[in-house]
Design an enzyme around this catalytic site. Structure first.
Site, PDB file in Angstrom:
ATOM      1  N   GLU A  18       0.849  -1.203   0.000  1.00 46.61           N
ATOM      2  CA  GLU A  18       0.000   0.000   0.000  1.00 46.61           C
ATOM      3  C   GLU A  18       0.879   1.245   0.000  1.00 46.61           C
ATOM      4  O   GLU A  18       2.101   1.167   0.054  1.00 46.61           O
ATOM      5  CB  GLU A  18      -0.914   0.021   1.236  1.00 46.61           C
ATOM      6  N   ARG A 101      -5.614   1.265  13.026  1.00 51.71           N
ATOM      7  CA  ARG A 101      -4.320   1.574  12.426  1.00 51.71           C
ATOM      8  C   ARG A 101      -4.555   2.557  11.284  1.00 51.71           C
ATOM      9  O   ARG A 101      -5.682   2.777  10.848  1.00 51.71           O
ATOM     10  CB  ARG A 101      -3.637   0.313  11.882  1.00 51.71           C
ATOM     11  N   ASN A 103      -4.229   3.865   7.296  1.00 47.21           N
ATOM     12  CA  ASN A 103      -4.362   3.202   6.006  1.00 47.21           C
ATOM     13  C   ASN A 103      -3.993   4.198   4.903  1.00 47.21           C
ATOM     14  O   ASN A 103      -2.890   4.716   4.872  1.00 47.21           O
ATOM     15  CB  ASN A 103      -5.769   2.638   5.825  1.00 47.21           C
ATOM     16  N   ASN A 148     -10.082   4.606   1.659  1.00 47.74           N
ATOM     17  CA  ASN A 148      -9.199   4.407   0.520  1.00 47.74           C
ATOM     18  C   ASN A 148      -9.439   5.492  -0.517  1.00 47.74           C
ATOM     19  O   ASN A 148     -10.325   6.338  -0.360  1.00 47.74           O
ATOM     20  CB  ASN A 148      -9.416   3.029  -0.108  1.00 47.74           C
ATOM     21  N   ASP A 198     -10.154   0.531  -4.134  1.00 46.58           N
ATOM     22  CA  ASP A 198      -8.996   0.654  -3.245  1.00 46.58           C
ATOM     23  C   ASP A 198      -8.288   1.980  -3.527  1.00 46.58           C
ATOM     24  O   ASP A 198      -8.944   2.994  -3.771  1.00 46.58           O
ATOM     25  CB  ASP A 198      -8.084  -0.559  -3.410  1.00 46.58           C
TER      26      ASP A 198
END
Length: 294
Positions: A18, A101, A103, A148, A198
């Site tokens: 990512e 967390r 992203n 995302n 995404d």
């Protein structure tokens, strides 16, 4: 599905690749393996890729200047020295919540940094999107499952973001000078099957290049949400794109093997690798992050 010339930039497999980005001043691509706490540095001119081990679970970064990066991690934002890799905590980010967390994240043309958080097990509605503006963090949106596709129009007047859990890409009007919303988000694209929305990036013409998790492809959308192209990626779980190269015409795409069993891996031999697609795009430079002034 459209086929374009494609090469493997890095054969090292990412558990969860990512956070792809590109620094044109050094001709260097950067991306993360979030789960394994690794930062990849690919010097495109030499073909050399260095893998840095991290003490934190990093997911994205932005360039501050020639010597520093702002690295987004599970517990906060860190200033990272590119020469020796040393990191210093800059701002806490949900550090009191062990269930979440960081992203996806991107820098707005104004220098404001948008950052998404999510549950470590993608728990429904546990995530949020923040903006780091002039050194201060503010929460823009909450009750997001998987943030995302954070990216921005070339003039900075429109922001995009997705909740992969809902499979919806949103657009919102922004103040171009601050990168902060001046309206309410509205749904631009809604997917029904065939993979999840995404990571994404916007080119110089305002087109949105979006990785489709589980679809093994990049979808290209107009600013009005019209689907224009679908480009094949040689790994099913394609995750995040970035324009690379001195003319920004190529597209780096990360992938992941997270959640795949052995049969699925065998059926997807390039799982977790990082690719370059020769898409002949008109890409855009990534802006630098602006921190608080003294």
């Amino acid at each position: 599905m459209e086929e374009v010339p494609t090469t493997v930039l890095c054969s090292e497999r990412c558990h969860l690749g990512e956070g792809a980005t590109y620094d044109a001043t050094t001709d260097t691509a950067w991306w993360f393996d979030i789960v394994e706490r690794r930062l990849f540095e690919a010097r495109l001119g030499t073909g050399r890729t260095t893998i840095h081990s991290l003490d934190v679970m990093g997911s994205a970064l932005g360039r501050i200047d020639a010597h520093r990066q702002l690295l987004v991690a599970a517990d906060g934002l860190y200033v990272r020295d590119t020469a020796d890799g040393r990191m210093a905590l800059y701002r806490r980010l949900e550090a009191d919540n062990a269930a979440t967390r960081s992203n996806d994240a991107r820098v707005h043309p104004s220098g404001t940094f948008w950052i998404g958080t999510m549950g470590r097990h993608a728990e429904r509605g546990l995530g949020a999107i923040y903006a780091l503006h002039r050194g201060e963090l503010s929460r823009l949106y909450d009750h997001i499952t998987i943030p995302n596709a954070i990216c921005f129009s070339p003039d900075g007047t429109v922001g995009y973001f997705a909740d992969t859990g809902e499979n919806v890409l949103f657009r919102v009007e922004l103040d171009a000078a601050t990168g902060l919303p001046c309206g309410e988000p509205s749904a631009l694209v809604t997917r029904r099957g065939g993979g999840g929305i995404d990571g994404a990036v916007v080119d110089a013409d305002g087109l949105i290049w979006n990785a489709r998790w589980g679809g093994g492809c990049i979808d290209v959308y107009s600013p009005q949400g019209e689907h224009l192209r679908t480009l094949r990626v040689p790994a099913r779980q394609s995750s995040c794109p970035a324009f690379i190269g001195q003319d920004l015409s190529r597209l780096l795409v990360t992938s992941a093997w997270q959640g795949m069993g052995e049969d699925a891996k065998r059926a997807d031999p390039d799982h977790g690798r990082t690719f370059v697609l020769d898409v002949a795009a008109r890409g855009r430079l990534e802006p630098d992050v602006k921190l608080a002034t003294a």
